[in-house]
Design a protein around this motif. Structure first.
Motif, PDB file in Angstrom:
ATOM      1  N   LYS A   5       0.813  -1.213   0.000  1.00  0.00           N
ATOM      2  CA  LYS A   5       0.000   0.000   0.000  1.00  0.00           C
ATOM      3  C   LYS A   5       0.850   1.267   0.000  1.00  0.00           C
ATOM      4  N   ASN A   6       2.149   1.118   0.176  1.00  0.00           N
ATOM      5  CA  ASN A   6       3.038   2.285   0.164  1.00  0.00           C
ATOM      6  C   ASN A   6       3.310   2.711  -1.270  1.00  0.00           C
ATOM      7  N   PRO A   7       3.135   3.984  -1.585  1.00  0.00           N
ATOM      8  CA  PRO A   7       3.425   4.428  -2.957  1.00  0.00           C
ATOM      9  C   PRO A   7       4.917   4.321  -3.269  1.00  0.00           C
ATOM     10  N   LEU A 218      11.286  14.010   7.828  1.00  0.00           N
ATOM     11  CA  LEU A 218      12.621  13.518   7.489  1.00  0.00           C
ATOM     12  C   LEU A 218      12.565  12.473   6.381  1.00  0.00           C
ATOM     13  N   LEU A 219      13.678  12.357   5.673  1.00  0.00           N
ATOM     14  CA  LEU A 219      13.858  11.325   4.653  1.00  0.00           C
ATOM     15  C   LEU A 219      15.053  10.474   5.074  1.00  0.00           C
ATOM     16  N   HIS A 250       9.446  10.106   4.191  1.00  0.00           N
ATOM     17  CA  HIS A 250       9.785   9.369   2.972  1.00  0.00           C
ATOM     18  C   HIS A 250      11.025   8.530   3.240  1.00  0.00           C
ATOM     19  N   VAL A 251      11.180   7.437   2.513  1.00  0.00           N
ATOM     20  CA  VAL A 251      12.408   6.645   2.583  1.00  0.00           C
ATOM     21  C   VAL A 251      12.901   6.369   1.174  1.00  0.00           C
ATOM     22  N   GLU A 297       3.622   4.079   6.520  1.00  0.00           N
ATOM     23  CA  GLU A 297       2.655   4.144   5.430  1.00  0.00           C
ATOM     24  C   GLU A 297       3.055   5.141   4.344  1.00  0.00           C
ATOM     25  N   GLY A 298       4.225   5.723   4.472  1.00  0.00           N
ATOM     26  CA  GLY A 298       4.651   6.745   3.525  1.00  0.00           C
ATOM     27  C   GLY A 298       5.247   6.189   2.247  1.00  0.00           C
TER      28      GLY A 298
END
Length: 678
Positions: A5-7, A218-219, A250-251, A297-298
């Motif tokens: 489900k993560n974009p 943060l990323l 975001h990762v 969830e990001g």
């Protein structure tokens, strides 16, 4: 599949850096045909739900890109990092937005404001940036702390400006996302102020709580993890994601090279299968497990770069493949996330107290419930069985992990047992008389609350018979029928009996021989009463820590031969033995149906589920499981979900991957089952 489900996005300016793998895209100078064609390639790939782009100098090309992005409907992330790192013409000091020189800091902020304007023009939802160079700590921490103060000022100004632009356009403010980098001055490294995860969290907390910028976050990039050194001077691990979780926008997925002799040494982002990659398959899997575990969830961006003659499309495809292999792994899909089973939330003091009152006020309720219980017409409906074992406390076995009396908490124990009996595909329970009585009384209460069926209706109830082999006592092998006889089985309307036969060939062997005699008589008595009997023959050896089961195929084969000859006939006898290596040899020791046991709690159901999957394929006479602690006390997991996963393997022939996916989906189902009845 985990994280489905993560974009997923692609860092376009890294994967498609320019014709011939030059860096024109990162400089914002790519020709229109290359930029538009490669962006279309990414946007038309159904694998990606987003794309990460950077500054585009040409107004006409940028307008075309904006139209293309808008038409795609996909998520857009703007990365200002190339602008900051390239630092065209060297006009901005290395400290960038954390520069101690106020003029330099303002220039750096102004440059990023121009990037923000372009990010809004391109429809971006996230804006990535870096902190600026680390001033170091060679002469103390004062310069670094001053730089952090400047960084906070700059980030505050950028967040305010992002809000002003959003207000003008009538849209949600873009998220300002600071990326974490290394602090190394070695070649190929970025040497940024931020920096270690703990310091990034401190800064993010100030930005959100003190300044009120909820659009700041943060990323974290997997490729930077081996390069970022925390306060222990060791490389960071996926554990830092727990601390970062509240602020993680975001990762990125990528890799680096930590071998100084490698030509790509440093933060080079080669393909994930590059021979010198510092990020291994296990490290990637651990990173993804942690993302699942924190409930992330990001967005997830792929940041990889083609080198030499490598094709961008090939590097992207290999990244997709490697990422999918990792996120399809069973251990990654199993991750609990934020879930942990709370037995008292399921079965609480209200129900426990009602049981006590029922025992005192209606002493005949057990006998009435036993007589009223709807029994099965046949022992098994498809030739297989999944039975929950709940007889350990009667033999002084209450330890689970480091807790010596976990199974001594009867309210928790009962709640876990009932939880498993609600599971689909569960055939019944094997327990001592006290547990059976309590389950029958729960059925009385349930029916008084309006339920037509109790938890034991249509289920098998197997009585555990010999329980005098108390763990840790001198004559533990002398295991007499202290829990139930055949008469007791009939009184409680049981569907069968279970016997434990442990064979110690050592100095206490005479007590094992005595137990054989008790078991032989019980087998004979059960047969005469028309009751199936489940015999658990275990080879054991005495150790300083107590008796241990000998988990070798040869020992099990020898012990099975003893058990199947007990009591005059093996009619209606089932054998219960653990899974071991070379199990195909073990199952050939008898024609009788075999149920696998789970053994001591591993506090993680995956090894047990794997063993059961393997065991079910080792012979036609392997007919299921009789498992207790590894279902009832499966770490933080939900006993209902775990037992359903096992039942899928036994009854449906499911593979472990399918079973674990079901387990993850079933967690927490009917959690309020008892509460709704009050």
């Amino acid at each position: 599949m985990a994280l489905e489900k993560n974009p997923i996005s692609l860092v376009h300016f890294m994967a498609y850096p320019g014709p011939g793998n030059t860096r024109s895209v990162q400089r914002g100078e790519a020709r229109a045909e290359y930029l538009l064609h490669t962006l279309e390639e990414v946007l038309n790939d159904p694998y990606f739900q987003g794309v990460e782009i950077t500054y585009i100098k040409n107004d006409q090309i940028r307008a075309k890109v904006a139209d293309l992005l808008k038409a795609s409907g996909k998520r857009v992330i703007f990365g200002a990092q190339p602008v900051q790192l390239i630092n065209e013409d060297g006009l901005i000091p290395p400290g960038d937005i954390s520069c101690p020189d106020e003029v330099g800091r303002r220039q750096a902020v102004q440059r990023l404001k121009k990037c923000l304007e372009q990010a809004y023009e391109l429809g971006a939802v996230d804006f990535g940036l870096i902190s600026g160079a680390d001033p170091g700590a060679a002469s103390g921490l004062d310069r670094r702390e001053a730089a952090k103060t400047q960084l906070l000022r700059s980030l505050h100004e950028l967040c305010v400006y992002a809000g002003e632009l959003a207000q003008k356009q009538g849209r949600t403010p873009i998220r300002i996302t600071l990326e974490l980098f290394d602090r190394s001055t070695e070649p190929g490294h970025k040497n940024q102020l931020i920096g270690p995860a703990r310091e990034a969290v401190e800064l993010a907390r100030i930005m959100q709580d003190a300044y009120g910028h909820r659009n700041f976050g943060l990323l974290y990039d997997l490729s930077h993890m081996p390069l970022i050194k925390g306060r222990s001077f060791n490389a960071e691990t996926p554990e830092v994601l727990r601390e970062l979780a509240p602020f993680l926008n975001h990762v990125h997925i990528g890799t680096c090279v930590t071998n100084p002799e490698d030509k790509l040494y440093g933060d080079s982002h080669p393909r994930l299968d590059y021979p010198g990659s510092a990020v291994t398959q296990e490290m990637l899997a651990d990173f993804l497990k942690m993302l699942v575990d924190i409930g992330y969830e990001g967005g997830i961006g792929f940041e990889v770069v083609p080198y030499g003659d490598e094709l961008s499309s090939a590097v992207v495809r290999s990244t997709q493949t490697i990422f999918d292999i990792a996120r399809n792994r069973i251990d990654v899909n199993y991750c609990l996330g934020t879930f942990y089973f709370q037995p008292r939330r399921f079965f609480n003091e209200t129900w426990f107290d009602m049981l006590n009152e029922l025992r005192v006020s209606r002493p005949n309720a057990v006998a009435e419930a036993a007589a009223a219980r709807r029994r099965r017409s046949t022992l098994t409906e498809d030739g297989k069985l999944v039975i929950v074992a709940a007889d350990h406390p009667a033999r002084r076995v209450t330890r689970v992990g480091s807790d010596p009396t976990a199974m001594g908490d009867r309210m928790s124990y009962l709640g876990r047992i009932v939880r498993t009996l609600l599971g689909k595909g569960v055939d019944g329970v094997m327990a001592t008389p006290d547990i059976i009585e309590e389950l029958l009384l729960i059925d009385v209460l349930l029916k008084e609350k309006g339920r037509k069926e109790g938890i034991l209706d249509g289920k098998l109830v197997i009585g555990s018979m010999n329980r005098s082999g108390l763990a840790g006592v001198e004559y533990e092998m002398d295991d007499r029928l202290t829990a139930m006889t055949v008469e007791h089985l009939k009184q409680l309307n049981c569907d069968g009996g279970k016997l434990l036969l442990r064979i110690d060939p050592g100095r206490h062997s005479r007590y094992s021989i005595a137990t054989m005699a008790y078991c032989a008589q019980a087998v004979s008595d059960c047969r005469k009463a028309g009751l199936p009997v489940f015999v658990e023959p275990l080879p054991v050896e005495e150790t300083p820590e107590g008796y241990k089961v000998v988990m070798t195929p040869d020992a099990l084969i020898q012990t099975i031969g003893v058990a199947t000859s007990l009591g005059g006939s093996a009619h209606h006898m089932w054998i219960k033995v653990p899974y071991v290596n070379d199990y195909h040899r073990v199952v050939k020791a008898t024609t009788l149906p075999i149920l696998m046991l789970g053994g001591a709690s591993k506090e993680n159901p995956l090894p047990t589920i794997r063993e059961f999957e393997q065991g079910m394929g080792e012979g036609a006479n392997v007919r299921g499981v009789m498992v207790g602690r590894n279902v009832l006390y499966c770490g933080k997991d939900d006993p209902l979900a775990v037992v359903e996963a096992i039942a899928m393997i036994v009854h449906q022939g499911a593979g472990m991957d399918e079973a674990v996916r079901h387990l993850a989906a079933a967690r927490g189902r009917s959690y309020d089952w008892f509460e709704t009845l009050i």
